[in-house]
Design a protein around this motif. Structure first.
Motif, PDB file in Angstrom:
ATOM      1  N   ALA A  20       0.853  -1.193   0.000  1.00 53.04           N
ATOM      2  CA  ALA A  20       0.000   0.000   0.000  1.00 53.04           C
ATOM      3  C   ALA A  20       0.883   1.235   0.000  1.00 53.04           C
ATOM      4  O   ALA A  20       1.977   1.227   0.550  1.00 53.04           O
ATOM      5  CB  ALA A  20      -0.916   0.021   1.223  1.00 53.04           C
ATOM      6  N   TRP A  37      -5.036   7.671  -3.688  1.00 53.02           N
ATOM      7  CA  TRP A  37      -5.862   6.567  -3.198  1.00 53.02           C
ATOM      8  C   TRP A  37      -6.226   5.581  -4.304  1.00 53.02           C
ATOM      9  O   TRP A  37      -6.293   4.386  -4.073  1.00 53.02           O
ATOM     10  CB  TRP A  37      -7.138   7.101  -2.543  1.00 53.02           C
ATOM     11  CG  TRP A  37      -6.869   7.735  -1.236  1.00 53.02           C
ATOM     12  CD1 TRP A  37      -6.986   9.058  -0.935  1.00 53.02           C
ATOM     13  CD2 TRP A  37      -6.379   7.109  -0.053  1.00 53.02           C
ATOM     14  NE1 TRP A  37      -6.612   9.285   0.361  1.00 53.02           N
ATOM     15  CE2 TRP A  37      -6.234   8.106   0.926  1.00 53.02           C
ATOM     16  CE3 TRP A  37      -6.048   5.814   0.286  1.00 53.02           C
ATOM     17  CZ2 TRP A  37      -5.780   7.841   2.206  1.00 53.02           C
ATOM     18  CZ3 TRP A  37      -5.587   5.551   1.554  1.00 53.02           C
ATOM     19  CH2 TRP A  37      -5.464   6.552   2.506  1.00 53.02           C
ATOM     20  N   ASN A  38      -6.470   6.091  -5.494  1.00 52.34           N
ATOM     21  CA  ASN A  38      -6.876   5.178  -6.579  1.00 52.34           C
ATOM     22  C   ASN A  38      -5.786   4.167  -6.910  1.00 52.34           C
ATOM     23  O   ASN A  38      -6.076   3.051  -7.325  1.00 52.34           O
ATOM     24  CB  ASN A  38      -7.299   5.959  -7.810  1.00 52.34           C
ATOM     25  CG  ASN A  38      -6.200   6.859  -8.332  1.00 52.34           C
ATOM     26  OD1 ASN A  38      -5.253   7.181  -7.629  1.00 52.34           O
ATOM     27  ND2 ASN A  38      -6.331   7.274  -9.563  1.00 52.34           N
ATOM     28  N   SER A  39      -4.525   4.492  -6.723  1.00 55.74           N
ATOM     29  CA  SER A  39      -3.466   3.520  -7.012  1.00 55.74           C
ATOM     30  C   SER A  39      -3.427   2.407  -5.983  1.00 55.74           C
ATOM     31  O   SER A  39      -2.953   1.304  -6.261  1.00 55.74           O
ATOM     32  CB  SER A  39      -2.100   4.204  -7.095  1.00 55.74           C
ATOM     33  OG  SER A  39      -1.678   4.657  -5.825  1.00 55.74           O
ATOM     34  N   ASN A  40      -3.919   2.658  -4.798  1.00 53.06           N
ATOM     35  CA  ASN A  40      -3.920   1.623  -3.765  1.00 53.06           C
ATOM     36  C   ASN A  40      -4.924   0.508  -4.055  1.00 53.06           C
ATOM     37  O   ASN A  40      -4.778  -0.602  -3.545  1.00 53.06           O
ATOM     38  CB  ASN A  40      -4.189   2.221  -2.389  1.00 53.06           C
ATOM     39  CG  ASN A  40      -2.934   2.716  -1.719  1.00 53.06           C
ATOM     40  OD1 ASN A  40      -1.838   2.242  -1.997  1.00 53.06           O
ATOM     41  ND2 ASN A  40      -3.076   3.668  -0.829  1.00 53.06           N
ATOM     42  N   ASN A  41      -5.939   0.761  -4.849  1.00 47.32           N
ATOM     43  CA  ASN A  41      -6.928  -0.277  -5.153  1.00 47.32           C
ATOM     44  C   ASN A  41      -6.311  -1.498  -5.821  1.00 47.32           C
ATOM     45  O   ASN A  41      -6.875  -2.583  -5.752  1.00 47.32           O
ATOM     46  CB  ASN A  41      -8.036   0.275  -6.048  1.00 47.32           C
ATOM     47  CG  ASN A  41      -9.014   1.095  -5.273  1.00 47.32           C
ATOM     48  OD1 ASN A  41      -9.262   0.851  -4.100  1.00 47.32           O
ATOM     49  ND2 ASN A  41      -9.585   2.090  -5.912  1.00 47.32           N
ATOM     50  N   PHE A  42      -5.168  -1.316  -6.477  1.00 43.76           N
ATOM     51  CA  PHE A  42      -4.542  -2.418  -7.201  1.00 43.76           C
ATOM     52  C   PHE A  42      -3.332  -2.985  -6.471  1.00 43.76           C
ATOM     53  O   PHE A  42      -2.603  -3.795  -7.024  1.00 43.76           O
ATOM     54  CB  PHE A  42      -4.145  -1.948  -8.602  1.00 43.76           C
ATOM     55  CG  PHE A  42      -5.324  -1.424  -9.366  1.00 43.76           C
ATOM     56  CD1 PHE A  42      -6.279  -2.289  -9.856  1.00 43.76           C
ATOM     57  CD2 PHE A  42      -5.500  -0.063  -9.550  1.00 43.76           C
ATOM     58  CE1 PHE A  42      -7.377  -1.818 -10.535  1.00 43.76           C
ATOM     59  CE2 PHE A  42      -6.597   0.425 -10.232  1.00 43.76           C
ATOM     60  CZ  PHE A  42      -7.542  -0.458 -10.723  1.00 43.76           C
ATOM     61  N   ALA A  46      -5.234  -3.670  -0.330  1.00 47.95           N
ATOM     62  CA  ALA A  46      -6.623  -3.399  -0.710  1.00 47.95           C
ATOM     63  C   ALA A  46      -7.224  -4.547  -1.513  1.00 47.95           C
ATOM     64  O   ALA A  46      -8.381  -4.923  -1.295  1.00 47.95           O
ATOM     65  CB  ALA A  46      -6.714  -2.107  -1.509  1.00 47.95           C
ATOM     66  N   ALA A  47      -6.459  -5.115  -2.422  1.00 46.17           N
ATOM     67  CA  ALA A  47      -6.968  -6.224  -3.233  1.00 46.17           C
ATOM     68  C   ALA A  47      -7.315  -7.429  -2.364  1.00 46.17           C
ATOM     69  O   ALA A  47      -8.331  -8.097  -2.585  1.00 46.17           O
ATOM     70  CB  ALA A  47      -5.946  -6.613  -4.293  1.00 46.17           C
ATOM     71  N   TRP A  50     -10.592  -6.585  -0.475  1.00 49.05           N
ATOM     72  CA  TRP A  50     -11.749  -6.692  -1.370  1.00 49.05           C
ATOM     73  C   TRP A  50     -12.118  -8.157  -1.598  1.00 49.05           C
ATOM     74  O   TRP A  50     -13.294  -8.533  -1.553  1.00 49.05           O
ATOM     75  CB  TRP A  50     -11.456  -6.034  -2.724  1.00 49.05           C
ATOM     76  CG  TRP A  50     -11.627  -4.558  -2.737  1.00 49.05           C
ATOM     77  CD1 TRP A  50     -10.647  -3.617  -2.657  1.00 49.05           C
ATOM     78  CD2 TRP A  50     -12.855  -3.834  -2.840  1.00 49.05           C
ATOM     79  NE1 TRP A  50     -11.188  -2.357  -2.700  1.00 49.05           N
ATOM     80  CE2 TRP A  50     -12.546  -2.464  -2.815  1.00 49.05           C
ATOM     81  CE3 TRP A  50     -14.185  -4.223  -2.954  1.00 49.05           C
ATOM     82  CZ2 TRP A  50     -13.512  -1.478  -2.887  1.00 49.05           C
ATOM     83  CZ3 TRP A  50     -15.151  -3.232  -3.039  1.00 49.05           C
ATOM     84  CH2 TRP A  50     -14.811  -1.887  -3.004  1.00 49.05           C
TER      85      TRP A  50
END
Length: 73
Positions: A20, A37-42, A46-47, A50
């Motif tokens: 992260a 924050w959007n880069s942390n989704n991948f 975060a993955a 999810w």
């Protein structure tokens, strides 16, 4: 952050491992920038959350938190 520790992540190592992007570990270089924050989704942290939240019973049926299946916790 407590949910990550419940499944075994060490919060101290999130940034260094690349799991992260954490703003507090970047120092003054990013003081006036917006958080990515959007880069942390991948990223791994975060993955993983999810996956466990939406399909933990299917993909990690033996993963328990305080004696309860992780998806139900």
């Amino acid at each position: 952050a407590w949910t990550l520790t419940k499944i075994g992540f060490n919060l101290v190592n999130l940034n260094d491992s690349g799991a992260a992007f954490t703003h507090q570990e970047q120092g003054d270089v990013y003081e006036n920038m917006r958080m990515f924050w959007n880069s942390n989704n991948f990223r791994l942290a975060a993955a993983t959350m999810w996956s466990l939240f939406f399909s933990g019973n299917d993909f990690a049926p033996k993963t328990m938190v305080d004696g309860e299946p992780v998806q139900e916790y």
